[in-house]
Design an enzyme around this catalytic site. Structure first.
Site: not given
Ligand SMILES: Cc1ncc(COP(=O)(O)O)c(C=O)c1O
Length: 407
Positions: A217, A136, A253
């Site tokens: 994560d 990511w 999500k």
């Molecule tokens: C691997 C991963 N980690 C963390 C996030 C963080 O998402 P959020 O801060 O919107 O919860 C995402 C979002 O795309 C992700 O794909």
């Protein structure tokens, strides 16, 4: 009155964020066929955001109960973070180990990764951090802005479109002992490809031998297979093996609470005596950053996780999102095959979750943007959620064109 020399003069402009930059570009494009395949947010068949019906119900209940706008404690909504830890770790482990599991509310997944990174930076001095290559886009960013350089472990074999598991193991073995290693719990972003259960078992052994600290994560629990328990396998397995570890959880999500920034950070210690030290140090970091987290989204998630009927309903919502993504994946594959677009597209079917790592080049992505108004990030990752049965033929025709006529 004003001097022409500004203290800001020497500051260069920062590059635009890869994902949000493309989303912005797409929003100003007026082409009727434009497609935004950049951001990982679930959309309906009509391309609209989906408020999960169960979330709407929880919101209405909260309105009836009446919310106040007082500050939450520094650690956030305690019941929410306990329910979140329970969800990812499973009842058996959670109930047997509550004194070893430290959880706090965090600002969605990003905030949880950031909190863990800051904690590690402060308390595990000189700790080397590893992230997967690719990963990511924000992982590197988060550590780099804390002044921590990251190293990468091999993850992807671009020739076979599968995990480079031997490379991954070798890199983790060759790393110095005691590294902090970021792992994607499921639906790896961007590759949509996870280790198998037996590979996770092997990885756990290497982490033990090397005293590496797993930092999971978990941003897609329930999105990979549609099953919350299956998607939690690696975390539950590592926990059962006695690893001390970090978990960053996002409810962006899986509950569709993107902008509400609902997440949790959990640390598991083998020694219950460290519980209070970990908790108070996390609170210190939170206090210095944003004092305490927002109430509303966490109250919604608390209600969904804590009410048995709503929880069951949420599981059905998750299943329906995961199944629809799978159908889109299959339709994309079938349409590419029918069109005889050059390439073996079977990797699309092997991948899982929100993303499809197509394997097209950055140049081909550029052509999709400029010639066909199809927006995706340069690594060729498509957010399946940005597609529908109606728009897949246009994507496939466009992909075909940029591959066959690369003018
Ligand atoms: C691997 C991963 N980690 C963390 C996030 C963080 O998402 P959020 O801060 O919107 O919860 C995402 C979002 O795309 C992700 O794909």
């Amino acid at each position: 009155m004003y001097s022409s020399n500004s203290i800001f003069e020497s500051i260069p402009e920062a590059p635009e964020d890869a994902v949000f930059g493309i989303q912005r570009q797409c929003s100003t494009d007026e082409h009727e066929m434009k497609l935004d395949l950049s951001v990982g947010a679930y959309r309906t068949e009509e391309g609209k955001p989906w408020i999960l019906p169960v979330v709407k119900k929880a919101e209405l209940k909260l309105m009836e109960i009446g919310l106040n706008h007082e500050y939450l404690p520094i650690e956030g909504n305690k019941r929410f973070s306990s329910l979140a830890a329970n969800l990812i770790l499973g009842d058996a482990f959670y109930n047997a180990n509550t004194r070893r599991i430290v959880s706090v509310q965090a600002l969605s997944g990003t905030g949880a990764v950031r909190l863990g990174a800051e904690f590690a930076c402060k308390w595990f001095r000189n700790c080397v951090v590893y992230i997967s290559n690719p990963t990511w886009v924000n992982h590197k960013n988060i550590f780099n802005t804390l002044g921590i350089k990251v190293r990468t472990y091999r993850y992807w074999n671009a020739k076979t479109f599968s995990i480079n598991f031997e490379g991954m193991k070798q890199d983790l073995r060759d790393a110095p002992d005691g590294c902090l290693v970021v792992l994607h719990a499921c639906a790896h972003n961007p590759t949509g490809t996870d280790p198998t259960q037996s590979q996770w078992v092997e990885l756990s052994k290497i982490f033990k031998e090397k005293s590496h600290i797993p930092f999971f994560d978990s941003s897609y629990q329930g999105f990979a297979t549609g099953d919350l328990d299956k998607d939690a396998f690696p975390i539950r397995y590592f926990a059962s093996q006695g690893h001390e570890m970090f978990i960053a959880q996002s409810f962006a999500k899986n509950m569709g609470l993107y902008g509400e920034r609902v997440g949790a950070f959990t640390a598991i210690t083998t020694n219950a005596r460290s519980f209070t030290a970990i908790k108070t140090q996390l609170c210190r970091l939170i206090r210095a950053n944003y004092s305490n987290p927002p109430r509303f989204g966490a109250a919604v998630a608390e209600m969904v996780l804590g009410d048995p009927a709503l929880f069951q309903e949420w599981k059905l919502c998750l299943k329906s999102m995961a199944e629809r993504l799978q159908l889109l994946r299959e339709k994309l594959y079938d349409t590419l095959i029918l069109k005889k677009t050059p390439g073996d597209w079977s990797h699309i079917l092997r991948q899982i979750g929100l993303f499809c790592y197509t394997g097209i080049t950055a140049k081909q992505v550029e052509h999709l943007v400029t010639r066909f108004h199809i927006y995706l990030i340069p690594n060729g990752r498509i957010s399946l959620a940005g597609l529908s049965a109606k728009t897949i033929p246009y994507l496939v025709d466009s992909l075909h064109a940029v591959i066959v006529e690369p003018s």
